[in-house]
Design a protein around this motif. Structure first.
Motif, PDB file in Angstrom:
ATOM      1  N   HIS A  22      27.561  -2.712   8.176  1.00  0.00           N
ATOM      2  CA  HIS A  22      27.346  -1.851   7.065  1.00  0.00           C
ATOM      3  C   HIS A  22      28.224  -2.325   5.859  1.00  0.00           C
ATOM      4  CE1 HIS A  22      26.809   0.538  10.964  1.00  0.00           C
ATOM      5  NE2 HIS A  22      25.799   0.608  10.450  1.00  0.00           N
ATOM      6  N   GLN A  23      28.475  -3.555   5.601  1.00  0.00           N
ATOM      7  CA  GLN A  23      29.438  -4.131   4.783  1.00  0.00           C
ATOM      8  C   GLN A  23      28.671  -3.664   3.453  1.00  0.00           C
ATOM      9  OE1 GLN A  23      29.715  -8.214   4.429  1.00  0.00           O
ATOM     10  NE2 GLN A  23      27.500  -8.603   5.398  1.00  0.00           N
ATOM     11  N   ASP A  24      27.196  -3.774   3.093  1.00  0.00           N
ATOM     12  CA  ASP A  24      26.583  -3.247   1.996  1.00  0.00           C
ATOM     13  C   ASP A  24      26.150  -1.852   1.643  1.00  0.00           C
ATOM     14  OD1 ASP A  24      27.017  -6.055   1.000  1.00  0.00           O
ATOM     15  OD2 ASP A  24      25.315  -6.492   2.025  1.00  0.00           O
ATOM     16  N   TRP A  25      26.386  -1.073   2.768  1.00  0.00           N
ATOM     17  CA  TRP A  25      25.927   0.331   2.676  1.00  0.00           C
ATOM     18  C   TRP A  25      26.685   1.414   1.786  1.00  0.00           C
ATOM     19  CZ3 TRP A  25      22.455   2.709   6.683  1.00  0.00           C
ATOM     20  CH2 TRP A  25      21.743   1.894   7.214  1.00  0.00           C
ATOM     21  N   ARG A  26      26.078   2.209   1.225  1.00  0.00           N
ATOM     22  CA  ARG A  26      26.493   3.287   0.464  1.00  0.00           C
ATOM     23  C   ARG A  26      26.268   4.552   0.791  1.00  0.00           C
ATOM     24  NH1 ARG A  26      28.093  -0.261  -3.835  1.00  0.00           N
ATOM     25  NH2 ARG A  26      28.507   1.609  -5.218  1.00  0.00           N
ATOM     26  N   LEU A  27      27.026   5.280   0.288  1.00  0.00           N
ATOM     27  CA  LEU A  27      26.659   6.906   0.643  1.00  0.00           C
ATOM     28  C   LEU A  27      26.388   7.609  -0.640  1.00  0.00           C
ATOM     29  CD1 LEU A  27      26.710   9.497   2.559  1.00  0.00           C
ATOM     30  CD2 LEU A  27      29.087   9.745   1.903  1.00  0.00           C
ATOM     31  N   ARG A 121      21.068  10.245   2.976  1.00  0.00           N
ATOM     32  CA  ARG A 121      22.282  10.098   2.071  1.00  0.00           C
ATOM     33  C   ARG A 121      22.839   8.419   2.247  1.00  0.00           C
ATOM     34  NH1 ARG A 121      27.041  14.084   2.197  1.00  0.00           N
ATOM     35  NH2 ARG A 121      27.576  12.794   0.505  1.00  0.00           N
ATOM     36  N   PHE A 122      22.357   7.896   3.267  1.00  0.00           N
ATOM     37  CA  PHE A 122      22.968   6.265   3.367  1.00  0.00           C
ATOM     38  C   PHE A 122      21.900   5.474   2.683  1.00  0.00           C
ATOM     39  CE2 PHE A 122      25.683   8.265   6.745  1.00  0.00           C
ATOM     40  CZ  PHE A 122      26.911   7.466   6.365  1.00  0.00           C
TER      41      PHE A 122
END
Length: 258
Positions: A22-27, A121-122
């Motif tokens: 999940h290194q590039d994931w954003r909320l 949201r992710f």
């Protein structure tokens, strides 16, 4: 083949957070629309005081009873409108922690932070929202989620001990509420347990002293006092039904061309 256990309320695809996966994931920003269709959510003992001010606190009738707040009498949450929670009312911690959560690990003293990647949201990439990781390390957002879930986990453990004591003492009894809405609809609220006030008053002195020291006497009193909110819940249900009946239909809202 054994069936997989049911997913927790709200969660669709929970995954343990990983700085690699999940290194590039954003909320992204979001609201409480995900809770609009639920009529109850779990609560923990640390929020009994706040929850008892606004909602009936009941106990789910299960092998291991657990406290919940009742949020509606029909099919929806009466405290969420257009994604917003009713202003000034307590929002249960279970709701506030979503779309994060925790799962137990092999070490009983440890847990893993999870994210419901099924939540809209992710975002797995892009620039919208707040990053979960930067340079392989958790961001402030992820650290805050971890701290919140750790506090919730501790409270959940204390809640389990309280509920076990209630069950062992035989204080929890099934209770059904039959209500009639202003429009004539009849609804039944069942599948829940409440503390038997008579049995609670008859506890022996040794148990009372032990429960006093554990803070459990006060928790029972908050639960019993919260049951007075059934009338307010009924009034809110009636008001929502009346508003829905008064709202113009789609056909009424469209004018015929001249």
């Amino acid at each position: 083949m054994s069936e997989s256990p049911p997913l927790p309320l709200f969660y669709r695809a929970p995954e343990a957070l990983s700085s690699q996966r999940h290194q590039d994931w954003r909320l992204k920003e979001g609201d409480y629309g995900f809770a609009a269709a639920t009529t109850y959510v779990p609560v923990v003992v640390g929020e009994f005081v706040a929850a008892a001010r606004h909602y009936p606190i009941l106990f789910a009738d299960a092998a291991v009873p657990s406290p919940v707040v009742l949020l509606g009498l029909a099919d929806d949450n009466l405290f969420v409108t257009d994604g917003a929670w009713a202003e000034g009312l307590h929002i249960p911690a279970y709701v506030r922690r979503y779309p994060f959560g925790f799962v137990a690990t092999d070490d009983a003293e440890q847990f893993a932070l999870i994210a419901d990647v099924g939540s809209d949201r992710f975002a797995p990439s892009g620039d919208e929202g707040v990053a979960l990781f930067e340079d392989g390390a958790p961001t402030a957002l992820t650290r805050q989620a971890l701290e919140f879930c750790e506090a919730y986990r501790r409270d959940a453990a204390a809640t389990g001990a309280f509920c076990a004591a209630l069950k062992a003492s035989g204080l929890l009894v099934p209770r059904r509420a039959d209500v009639t809405l202003p429009d004539g609809r009849k609804l039944a609220v069942d599948g829940f347990l409440v503390v038997d006030a008579g049995a609670f008053a008859a506890l022996d002195d040794a148990t009372i002293l032990e429960w006093y020291r554990n803070g459990w006497l006060a928790l029972v009193q908050y639960h019993l006092a919260s049951l007075d909110h059934f009338n307010a819940l009924l009034a809110r249900q009636g008001a929502r039904a009346a508003a829905a009946a008064a709202a113009p239909s789609h056909s009424d809202a469209i004018s015929n061309p001249a």
